[in-house]
Design a protein around this motif. Structure first.
Motif, PDB file in Angstrom:
ATOM      1  N   PRO A  98       0.841  -1.206   0.000  1.00 42.46           N
ATOM      2  CA  PRO A  98       0.000   0.000   0.000  1.00 42.46           C
ATOM      3  C   PRO A  98       0.873   1.252   0.000  1.00 42.46           C
ATOM      4  O   PRO A  98       2.039   1.204   0.405  1.00 42.46           O
ATOM      5  CB  PRO A  98      -0.800  -0.128   1.293  1.00 42.46           C
ATOM      6  N   TYR A 129      -6.278  -1.801  -1.387  1.00 41.64           N
ATOM      7  CA  TYR A 129      -6.525  -3.141  -0.841  1.00 41.64           C
ATOM      8  C   TYR A 129      -7.073  -4.101  -1.901  1.00 41.64           C
ATOM      9  O   TYR A 129      -6.516  -5.197  -2.092  1.00 41.64           O
ATOM     10  CB  TYR A 129      -7.482  -3.035   0.348  1.00 41.64           C
ATOM     11  N   LEU A 132      -4.379  -4.994  -4.567  1.00 39.79           N
ATOM     12  CA  LEU A 132      -3.293  -5.823  -4.050  1.00 39.79           C
ATOM     13  C   LEU A 132      -3.729  -7.278  -3.928  1.00 39.79           C
ATOM     14  O   LEU A 132      -2.971  -8.199  -4.261  1.00 39.79           O
ATOM     15  CB  LEU A 132      -2.817  -5.289  -2.694  1.00 39.79           C
ATOM     16  N   ILE A 133      -4.948  -7.510  -3.454  1.00 40.35           N
ATOM     17  CA  ILE A 133      -5.486  -8.869  -3.396  1.00 40.35           C
ATOM     18  C   ILE A 133      -5.562  -9.457  -4.806  1.00 40.35           C
ATOM     19  O   ILE A 133      -5.162 -10.612  -5.053  1.00 40.35           O
ATOM     20  CB  ILE A 133      -6.881  -8.874  -2.743  1.00 40.35           C
ATOM     21  N   THR A 144       2.730  -9.671  -1.128  1.00 39.04           N
ATOM     22  CA  THR A 144       2.305  -8.283  -0.971  1.00 39.04           C
ATOM     23  C   THR A 144       2.076  -7.962   0.499  1.00 39.04           C
ATOM     24  O   THR A 144       1.581  -8.797   1.257  1.00 39.04           O
ATOM     25  CB  THR A 144       1.020  -7.973  -1.776  1.00 39.04           C
ATOM     26  N   ILE A 146      -0.122  -5.934   3.052  1.00 41.38           N
ATOM     27  CA  ILE A 146      -1.523  -5.541   2.957  1.00 41.38           C
ATOM     28  C   ILE A 146      -2.057  -5.172   4.330  1.00 41.38           C
ATOM     29  O   ILE A 146      -1.600  -5.705   5.350  1.00 41.38           O
ATOM     30  CB  ILE A 146      -2.371  -6.669   2.329  1.00 41.38           C
ATOM     31  N   SER A 147      -2.978  -4.234   4.351  1.00 46.22           N
ATOM     32  CA  SER A 147      -3.595  -3.803   5.597  1.00 46.22           C
ATOM     33  C   SER A 147      -5.054  -3.450   5.337  1.00 46.22           C
ATOM     34  O   SER A 147      -5.352  -2.737   4.379  1.00 46.22           O
ATOM     35  CB  SER A 147      -2.854  -2.583   6.149  1.00 46.22           C
ATOM     36  N   SER A 200      -7.520   0.924   2.318  1.00 41.95           N
ATOM     37  CA  SER A 200      -7.828   0.237   3.568  1.00 41.95           C
ATOM     38  C   SER A 200      -7.898   1.161   4.778  1.00 41.95           C
ATOM     39  O   SER A 200      -8.591   0.859   5.747  1.00 41.95           O
ATOM     40  CB  SER A 200      -6.780  -0.853   3.826  1.00 41.95           C
TER      41      SER A 200
END
Length: 304
Positions: A98, A129, A132-133, A144, A146-147, A200
């Motif tokens: 991110p 978010y 990235l998924i 990756t 991720i948050s 996110s």
């Protein structure tokens, strides 16, 4: 059709001469001529025509040449990928993250990792978010950050590497800017500068405000940490950002104040696709990262 035939064909097309092609290939001229002839027979077309002492591609030969170039380049790339996949000290790591981690954390981690693996290359991809998924599931990236960490997604696996506190950021002349800590409800009448939908941090801030008893009034939205921070510093509103977002050199800075009620945090995870096998170099990087964040929590140097 054999790989050798395609290689010989492409070399003759580049040199426009069988003898010169044979010299570069370190084979007999007759071998090159024979392979080209067999290729033309198999395709049922003439790939070359005589032009003086040289050979020139026919129109169909030109079309075929473009395809052969693409095929051989892809093959070479695939062979290199296999070699890199099997070599934990070389190759390329494709990693997503991110925007809020890109200013300080990612450069620091990569610099530390390359002290141990100086030949490793990195390909970076920033995103929201959902993107990235998507990049993990499509194989666009190996790993990756991720948050928040996706706790119940069967398609990805990974680890929570840290939990990070969010701070209120305020214009320097704000009435609360000099406080050491505040309650979030003290900002309920303020205009907020938030990340856009899909990022996110937006739902984290939104939920914290609801927990504090109010719905935030949005003045501006953006997709970059620098934008959020800059707008707040310019007096356009207030916001909440993780501590990681404060590493930068812009002289226009907002005030940073701890929020104690409610405490606002986010989890940051490192994930990969559940059904995929990571390249060895990516596995080495993942192992390094787990150790890196454990050492960071314990305030000990990596590798000690």
């Amino acid at each position: 059709m054999e790989l050798r035939q395609l290689q010989y064909f492409l070399k003759v097309a580049q040199k426009e001469h069988v003898t010169r092609a044979a010299e570069e290939l370190h084979v007999a001229q007759s071998a090159v001529s024979r392979q080209i002839h067999q290729l033309e027979q198999e395709l049922g077309v003439d790939l070359f025509m005589q032009k003086g002492r040289n050979l020139q591609l026919t129109p169909v030969g030109q079309l075929f040449c473009k395809k052969v170039e693409s095929i051989l380049k892809e093959l070479e790339h695939s062979v290199n990928e296999v070699h890199e996949f099997l070599d934990p000290e070389r190759g390329e790591i494709r990693i997503g993250f991110p925007h809020s981690l890109g200013t300080h954390l990612i450069p620091t981690i990569v610099a530390d990792f390359r002290k141990y693996y100086p030949h490793v290359k990195f390909r970076f991809k920033q995103g929201s978010y959902p993107s990235l998924i998507k990049d993990v599931l499509s194989g666009e990236v190996d790993l990756t950050f991720i948050s928040p960490f996706p706790e119940n997604d069967e398609h990805v696996s990974g680890d929570i590497v840290m939990t990070e506190e969010l701070f209120a950021i305020l214009p320097q002349n704000h009435r609360l800017a000099g406080e050491s800590e505040i309650r979030l409800e003290q900002l309920q009448k303020e205009k907020f500068v938030l990340f856009s939908q899909g990022y996110s941090l937006r739902p984290i801030v939104w939920q914290a405000c609801l927990q504090a008893g109010f719905q935030p009034q949005i003045a501006f939205e953006g997709g970059e940490t620098d934008t959020i921070r800059g707008l707040v510093a310019a007096g356009m509103g207030v916001s909440l950002l993780p501590e990681m977002a404060f590493y930068q050199t812009n002289p226009l800075q907002p005030a940073q104040v701890k929020v104690v009620e409610p405490a606002v945090t986010r989890t940051v995870g490192l994930i990969y696709r559940t059904d995929s096998k990571l390249p060895l170099v990516a596995r080495s990087f993942r192992t390094f990262l787990i150790s890196y964040f454990k050492a960071r929590q314990n305030n000990t140097p990596v590798g000690s």
